[in-house]
Design an enzyme around this catalytic site. Structure first.
Site, PDB file in Angstrom:
ATOM      1  N   GLU A  84      -1.820   2.892 -56.057  1.00 20.82           N
ATOM      2  CA  GLU A  84      -3.214   3.360 -55.953  1.00 20.82           C
ATOM      3  C   GLU A  84      -3.288   4.704 -55.227  1.00 20.82           C
ATOM      4  O   GLU A  84      -2.801   4.832 -54.096  1.00 20.82           O
ATOM      5  CB  GLU A  84      -4.045   2.304 -55.201  1.00 20.82           C
ATOM      6  N   LYS A 279      -9.370  -6.292 -48.430  1.00 22.07           N
ATOM      7  CA  LYS A 279      -8.533  -5.689 -49.491  1.00 22.07           C
ATOM      8  C   LYS A 279      -8.064  -4.309 -49.033  1.00 22.07           C
ATOM      9  O   LYS A 279      -6.913  -3.921 -49.259  1.00 22.07           O
ATOM     10  CB  LYS A 279      -9.339  -5.604 -50.793  1.00 22.07           C
ATOM     11  N   ASP A 295       8.019 -10.306 -48.824  1.00 17.83           N
ATOM     12  CA  ASP A 295       7.355 -11.066 -49.879  1.00 17.83           C
ATOM     13  C   ASP A 295       5.837 -10.880 -49.766  1.00 17.83           C
ATOM     14  O   ASP A 295       5.184 -11.522 -48.948  1.00 17.83           O
ATOM     15  CB  ASP A 295       7.752 -12.547 -49.685  1.00 17.83           C
ATOM     16  N   HIS A 392     -11.569   9.939 -53.776  1.00 17.09           N
ATOM     17  CA  HIS A 392     -10.982   9.336 -54.975  1.00 17.09           C
ATOM     18  C   HIS A 392     -11.043  10.292 -56.152  1.00 17.09           C
ATOM     19  O   HIS A 392     -10.098  10.418 -56.902  1.00 17.09           O
ATOM     20  CB  HIS A 392     -11.744   8.060 -55.337  1.00 17.09           C
TER      21      HIS A 392
END
Ligand code: MEV
Length: 437
Positions: A84, A279, A295, A392
């Site tokens: 991202e 998130k 992991d 962005h």
């Protein structure tokens, strides 16, 4: 489409051939695509082929670095693997911002790992309790061959307790075992110990004189570590006087700090926001977890369960203003390893750990949680000031330029023009087209 037999036994070339014939009409471009990702170094390619089963090619992700992180007065350049855009830039900005304000503080609060033997027992609870006491030493004796090396490193089994779950599920009990696995994530160690505990439990129950025939028939359902590790916890924080938050982007620090705290409060009470807020934290956490060969599914599962530990999913981070001091912090459960597993196998993982100057698992907990807090700070800062689209869309601009194979000259013109204009896909395309007319 027919089912395939013996696919795993085919060679890699045969597997590719089968895929291309079955799904792509034998299109050789697909074969070329897959083989173009092979590494010319045969040994390196073989290593990657053998990490998993049925490998047909490699899958690249970008490996970036975020410099200027100060954690407990030590400077780090943090490796990040993520697809991202903006994440590495945001981490780097937050690192630089806090490097001028005392840096990040991190403290490992606890390092306990957990595993369970889930079993059914129909009979007297008192007798079961006595039985577990009577056979305690057997659990340790029968796992000596597994724990010997771990004990040399200062780790091992911490405790094995009986937990009564029968009020929630008929006859359901657990052995709840806790472990210290030092610098290894410890999954294999824990699971091997648990399977041995299960053997002891079964075998000893079958011959335990005080048990009735039904009680002797104790049934082990499964033995597995838990990825919920609320006692493997690290605390990370930043703080400074509110007025010291003043920067190029933060003109009014009091207003900024209050709005920031409010945004975090919203994430504390509103699940829709909490999930997105967290998130953002995981953008930072996962990127370093991946780079260091840990992991990420285990980390994700454990972190989100922790975010819901009080019965409602909530923000992992917290913020307050106290006596003119802005304080932003988070506790995060992270079961990590810096030895064993991929850490010794994957050359890029080795590189990432060397870049971090070979941290212990505890130090890696601190680094990874800091990456999460930094990411969260950057996201909430953007959201409560400029909004995230500005940053962005700047990154998006680069993607559009690549898509249009823009020349260096075109790139300079486009970037200059959009320095003062709002970036939208169509506006960029129109501008490139106007340049090319
Ligand atoms: C995007 O990947 C992450 C954010 O949505 C996080 C947040 O909203 O706090 C920007």
């Amino acid at each position: 489409m027919s089912l395939v037999n013996g696919f795993s036994k085919l060679s890699k070339a045969e597997k590719v051939h089968w895929i291309v014939e079955t799904y792509f009409n034998g299109n050789s471009e697909i074969t070329n695509l897959l083989t173009s990702y092979y590494n010319s170094d045969q040994a390196l390619q073989k290593l990657h082929d053998e990490f998993i089963e049925n490998t047909i090619t490699n899958f690249y992700l970008p490996f970036g670095v975020a410099p200027n992180f100060i954690i407990n007065d030590k400077v780090y350049t943090i490796p990040m693997v993520i697809e991202e855009s903006s994440v590495v830039a945001a981490a780097s900005n937050a690192a630089k911002f806090w490097s001028k304000r005392g840096g990040f503080k991190a403290t490992v609060l606890s390092t306990e790992k957990i595993g369970n033997v889930h079993f059914l027992f129909s009979g007297s609870k008192q007798k079961l309790e006595q039985f577990i006491k009577d056979i305690q030493s057997k659990f340790y004796e029968n796992t000596k061959h597994i724990t010997k090396n771990m004990e040399k490193r200062g780790g091992g089994i911490l405790a094995i307790e009986l937990v009564d779950k029968t009020s929630e599920l008929k006859d359901y009990y657990q052995l709840h075992a806790t472990f210290d696995t030092k610098d290894s994530m410890g999954a294999n160690f824990i699971n091997s110990c648990l399977e041995e505990f299960a053997n002891v439990l079964r075998a000893e129950a079958a011959v335990y004189a005080n048990f009735t025939e039904t009680e002797k028939n104790l049934q082990v359902i499964m033995s597995i570590l838990s990825n919920y590790v609320p006692n493997c916890l690290v605390r990370v924080e930043v703080s400074c006087a509110v007025e010291d938050l003043k920067s190029k982007e933060i003109k009014d620090p009091q207003y900024f700090a209050e709005k920031f705290v409010q945004a975090v409060r919203i994430a504390e009470i509103e699940t829709y926001r909490a999930v997105t807020h967290n998130k953002g934290i995981m953008n930072g956490v996962d990127a370093v977890v991946l780079a260091t060969g840990n992991d990420f599914r285990a980390i994700e599962a454990g972190v989100h369960a922790f975010a819901a530990k009080d019965g409602k999913y909530s923000s992992l981070s917290h913020a307050e203003i106290n006596d003119g001091i802005f304080h932003f912090w988070m506790d995060l459960p992270l079961a990590l390893g810096t030895v064993g597993g991929l850490t010794t196998l994957h050359p890029m993982v080795k590189f990432a750990l060397e870049l971090l100057e070979k941290p212990s698992a505890n130090e890696l907990m601190e680094i990874i949680a800091v990456a999460g807090l930094a990411q969260n700070f950057a996201a909430v800062k953007s959201l409560t000031t400029t909004g995230i689209q500005q940053g962005h869309m700047k990154m998006h601009l680069m993607n559009i330029l690549n898509q249009f194979n823009a020349t260096d000259e075109e790139r300079v013109k486009v970037v200059n023009y959009f320095d003062t204009q709002t970036v939208t896909h169509s506006a960029v395309v129109e501008f490139i087209e106007s340049l090319r007319k």
